[in-house]
Motif scaffolding. Sequence first.
Motif, PDB file in Angstrom:
ATOM      1  N   MET A   1       0.854  -1.173   0.000  1.00  0.00           N
ATOM      2  CA  MET A   1       0.000   0.000   0.000  1.00  0.00           C
ATOM      3  C   MET A   1       0.902   1.238   0.000  1.00  0.00           C
ATOM      4  O   MET A   1       1.834   1.321   0.792  1.00  0.00           O
ATOM      5  N   GLU A   2       0.615   2.159  -0.895  1.00  0.00           N
ATOM      6  CA  GLU A   2       1.428   3.368  -0.984  1.00  0.00           C
ATOM      7  C   GLU A   2       1.245   4.224   0.267  1.00  0.00           C
ATOM      8  O   GLU A   2       0.217   4.164   0.944  1.00  0.00           O
ATOM      9  N   HIS A   3       2.261   5.027   0.547  1.00  0.00           N
ATOM     10  CA  HIS A   3       2.318   5.803   1.794  1.00  0.00           C
ATOM     11  C   HIS A   3       1.123   6.742   1.958  1.00  0.00           C
ATOM     12  O   HIS A   3       0.523   6.801   3.035  1.00  0.00           O
ATOM     13  N   GLN A   4       0.754   7.471   0.932  1.00  0.00           N
ATOM     14  CA  GLN A   4      -0.346   8.443   1.030  1.00  0.00           C
ATOM     15  C   GLN A   4      -1.672   7.743   1.325  1.00  0.00           C
ATOM     16  O   GLN A   4      -2.445   8.190   2.162  1.00  0.00           O
ATOM     17  N   LYS A   5      -1.919   6.648   0.649  1.00  0.00           N
ATOM     18  CA  LYS A   5      -3.155   5.885   0.856  1.00  0.00           C
ATOM     19  C   LYS A   5      -3.173   5.295   2.280  1.00  0.00           C
ATOM     20  O   LYS A   5      -4.204   5.301   2.946  1.00  0.00           O
ATOM     21  N   ARG A   6      -2.031   4.801   2.703  1.00  0.00           N
ATOM     22  CA  ARG A   6      -1.896   4.234   4.056  1.00  0.00           C
ATOM     23  C   ARG A   6      -2.156   5.310   5.103  1.00  0.00           C
ATOM     24  O   ARG A   6      -2.854   5.070   6.088  1.00  0.00           O
ATOM     25  N   GLU A   7      -1.610   6.492   4.886  1.00  0.00           N
ATOM     26  CA  GLU A   7      -1.789   7.593   5.836  1.00  0.00           C
ATOM     27  C   GLU A   7      -3.262   8.008   5.921  1.00  0.00           C
ATOM     28  O   GLU A   7      -3.789   8.232   7.012  1.00  0.00           O
ATOM     29  N   THR A   8      -3.931   8.086   4.800  1.00  0.00           N
ATOM     30  CA  THR A   8      -5.353   8.439   4.761  1.00  0.00           C
ATOM     31  C   THR A   8      -6.190   7.388   5.491  1.00  0.00           C
ATOM     32  O   THR A   8      -7.064   7.725   6.297  1.00  0.00           O
ATOM     33  N   PHE A  53      -2.020  -5.074   4.877  1.00  0.00           N
ATOM     34  CA  PHE A  53      -3.474  -5.263   4.812  1.00  0.00           C
ATOM     35  C   PHE A  53      -3.919  -5.302   3.355  1.00  0.00           C
ATOM     36  O   PHE A  53      -3.703  -4.371   2.606  1.00  0.00           O
ATOM     37  N   LYS A  54      -4.526  -6.425   2.972  1.00  0.00           N
ATOM     38  CA  LYS A  54      -4.920  -6.617   1.580  1.00  0.00           C
ATOM     39  C   LYS A  54      -6.427  -6.531   1.380  1.00  0.00           C
ATOM     40  O   LYS A  54      -6.911  -6.627   0.275  1.00  0.00           O
ATOM     41  N   GLY A  55      -7.172  -6.394   2.464  1.00  0.00           N
ATOM     42  CA  GLY A  55      -8.616  -6.281   2.341  1.00  0.00           C
ATOM     43  C   GLY A  55      -9.330  -7.613   2.277  1.00  0.00           C
ATOM     44  O   GLY A  55     -10.505  -7.668   1.917  1.00  0.00           O
ATOM     45  N   ASN A  56      -8.648  -8.708   2.622  1.00  0.00           N
ATOM     46  CA  ASN A  56      -9.288 -10.022   2.611  1.00  0.00           C
ATOM     47  C   ASN A  56     -10.355 -10.134   3.698  1.00  0.00           C
ATOM     48  O   ASN A  56     -11.319 -10.864   3.545  1.00  0.00           O
ATOM     49  N   ALA A  57     -10.154  -9.431   4.784  1.00  0.00           N
ATOM     50  CA  ALA A  57     -11.137  -9.368   5.863  1.00  0.00           C
ATOM     51  C   ALA A  57     -11.671  -7.945   5.914  1.00  0.00           C
ATOM     52  O   ALA A  57     -11.080  -7.026   5.345  1.00  0.00           O
ATOM     53  N   GLN A  58     -12.803  -7.759   6.604  1.00  0.00           N
ATOM     54  CA  GLN A  58     -13.295  -6.405   6.798  1.00  0.00           C
ATOM     55  C   GLN A  58     -12.271  -5.626   7.612  1.00  0.00           C
ATOM     56  O   GLN A  58     -11.605  -6.192   8.475  1.00  0.00           O
ATOM     57  N   LEU A  59     -12.175  -4.352   7.359  1.00  0.00           N
ATOM     58  CA  LEU A  59     -11.223  -3.525   8.074  1.00  0.00           C
ATOM     59  C   LEU A  59     -11.469  -3.583   9.581  1.00  0.00           C
ATOM     60  O   LEU A  59     -10.523  -3.697  10.363  1.00  0.00           O
TER      61      LEU A  59
END
Length: 167
Positions: A1-8, A53-59
């Motif tokens: 996951m890219e840094h900006q997306k992770r930070e958001t 985190f790949k989204g395989n489970a709900q957040l």
Amino acid sequence: MEHQKRETLFKEIVTLHKNKIYRICYAYLYEKDLVDDLYQEVLINVWNGLKRFKGNAQLSTWLYRVTLNTTITFNKKNKIHQQVFQSKIPENIVEDIDTSTPEQEYRINKLMQCVQLLKEEERIIISLVLEELSYKEIANILGLEVTNVGVRINRIKKKLLKIYNNE
């Protein structure tokens, strides 16, 4: 996951789930200083875990698992909280709960004190119940069958009620 997306995503998690995370931490530790330390450690682990985190489970399910795993690890590292529980209730036991009346505040304090007397696994389950998660969500987080969760919750509620009435 890219840094900006992770930070958001991290900011969103903190905004939406900080109180839930804190209450789960609080279910394990009664000393405010240690709860704050545990809370910070959970946030660090969430930040670091977002890379994978790949989204395989709900957040929310993933977040609860990270919180519970961090708590278990924290408990193993820090044996201080295993001291015999003091009967004196700290002044600032619950910050985010509306305690409009002294009676409500007393009941919340007493409930938190009773939760501390449960076994670790029971505290995990009841803290998730108090967060109003469904049996299915609790089962997913803990890796149990839904029927097993229901049985455990009923037993824990009975035990907690007995402790509450005897205090």
